[in-house]
Design an enzyme around this catalytic site. Structure first.
Site, PDB file in Angstrom:
ATOM      1  N   ASN A 148     -10.155  -1.422  15.294  1.00 39.70           N
ATOM      2  CA  ASN A 148     -10.757  -2.756  15.407  1.00 39.70           C
ATOM      3  C   ASN A 148     -12.263  -2.574  15.520  1.00 39.70           C
ATOM      4  O   ASN A 148     -12.809  -2.354  16.603  1.00 39.70           O
ATOM      5  CB  ASN A 148     -10.202  -3.502  16.614  1.00 39.70           C
ATOM      6  CG  ASN A 148      -8.733  -3.824  16.440  1.00 39.70           C
ATOM      7  OD1 ASN A 148      -8.376  -4.735  15.681  1.00 39.70           O
ATOM      8  ND2 ASN A 148      -7.877  -3.050  17.097  1.00 39.70           N
ATOM      9  N   GLU A 149     -12.909  -2.649  14.366  1.00 43.39           N
ATOM     10  CA  GLU A 149     -14.345  -2.402  14.293  1.00 43.39           C
ATOM     11  C   GLU A 149     -15.110  -3.594  14.866  1.00 43.39           C
ATOM     12  O   GLU A 149     -14.535  -4.676  15.042  1.00 43.39           O
ATOM     13  CB  GLU A 149     -14.740  -2.184  12.821  1.00 43.39           C
ATOM     14  CG  GLU A 149     -14.030  -1.015  12.139  1.00 43.39           C
ATOM     15  CD  GLU A 149     -14.566   0.368  12.548  1.00 43.39           C
ATOM     16  OE1 GLU A 149     -15.158   0.505  13.644  1.00 43.39           O
ATOM     17  OE2 GLU A 149     -14.370   1.312  11.758  1.00 43.39           O
TER      18      GLU A 149
END
Ligand code: F6R
Length: 248
Positions: A148-149
């Site tokens: 989850n950037e």
């Protein structure tokens, strides 16, 4: 976020492996499955090595363990030397008595048209076995948890994500050059991560110090997805002294 600071990553990993082993044994006693969320990368390697040693020397059994990994590159064959499937087999699964049908990683070979349904089914599988008892996390230098950037929302679900440049650069060494690193990955979303009943995040070394400070002391922001963990009722950051060096 409660932070446990250890002199080095070895001591820290010992404490975390001990916690996981205790949970597995406690669930065993209750006649229950133990559902673990697992991470790859360099941070959890020693934890897995200690769990393997506990299996071999102390009779720790994984027969009641069901595990779900956070992520896999896309596209990626499970038997590729670069796959997280391969990593998990080499670091843990091949050395303990977990049943083949009891560990799951996102499938990096699902055709694009089927991805949405596939990601939903991955989460459904977690829910069907009662949800994650324990989620182990690393943290990217940019604050990513799973993949989850930055920019990922707190309610994000399991999905295909485009990897940040910095994430691909960090992986470049293992892949023998940036050009070999996949551009995408399947990741468990932030929401299903936060659904785990207990979360432990590992961080070692100075290169994690500033992102750890941001996640622990900074505002909750999509710019540092690990900061979402501030909202969790039972989370610990387990860090070494270098990763803790910017905490005030
Ligand atoms: C791996 C994962 C990533 C890593 C993170 C830190 O499954 O989800 O979030 O935990 O990139 O990687 P290392 O531990 O190699 O610094």
């Amino acid at each position: 976020i409660p932070t446990q600071i250890f002199a080095d990553s070895k001591e820290a990993s010992n404490a975390v492996a001990r916690e996981i082993a205790d949970l597995i044994r406690q669930k065993q006693k209750e006649g229950k499955k133990c559902v673990l969320g697992l991470a790859t990368g360099s941070s959890p390697k020693t934890v897995y090595a200690i769990l393997v040693r506990m299996h071999k020397e102390e009779g720790l059994s994984f027969k009641n363990v069901i595990s779900f990994n956070l992520d896999e590159y896309y596209q990626m064959e499970p038997d590729s030397i670069y796959s997280y499937h391969r990593f998990m087999k080499e670091q843990l699964f091949d050395h303990v008595d977990i049943a083949k049908e009891n560990y799951f990683l996102p499938d990096g070979t699902v055709p694009p048209a089927l991805l949405r349904d596939y990601c939903t089914s991955y989460e459904n599988k977690i829910n069907a076995v009662g949800g994650l008892d324990f989620q182990l996390l690393g943290i990217g230098g940019n604050g990513h948890i799973g993949f989850n950037e930055p920019g990922s929302l707190i309610n994000s679900r399991t999905r295909l994500i485009t990897l940040d440049h910095s994430t691909r650069v960090a992986a470049g060494m293992e892949f023998g050059g940036l050009h070999n690193v996949p551009r995408k990955a399947i990741t468990l979303g932030v929401a299903p991560i936060l659904n785990a009943r207990r979360i432990v995040l590992l961080a070692w070394g100075e290169r994690k110090a500033s992102v750890i400070r941001g996640a622990v002391e900074g505002p909750v922001t999509e710019l540092n997805p690990a900061s979402y963990l501030q909202a969790h009722p039972d989370v610990s950051f387990v860090v070494d002294e270098s990763a803790a060096s910017e905490l005030t």
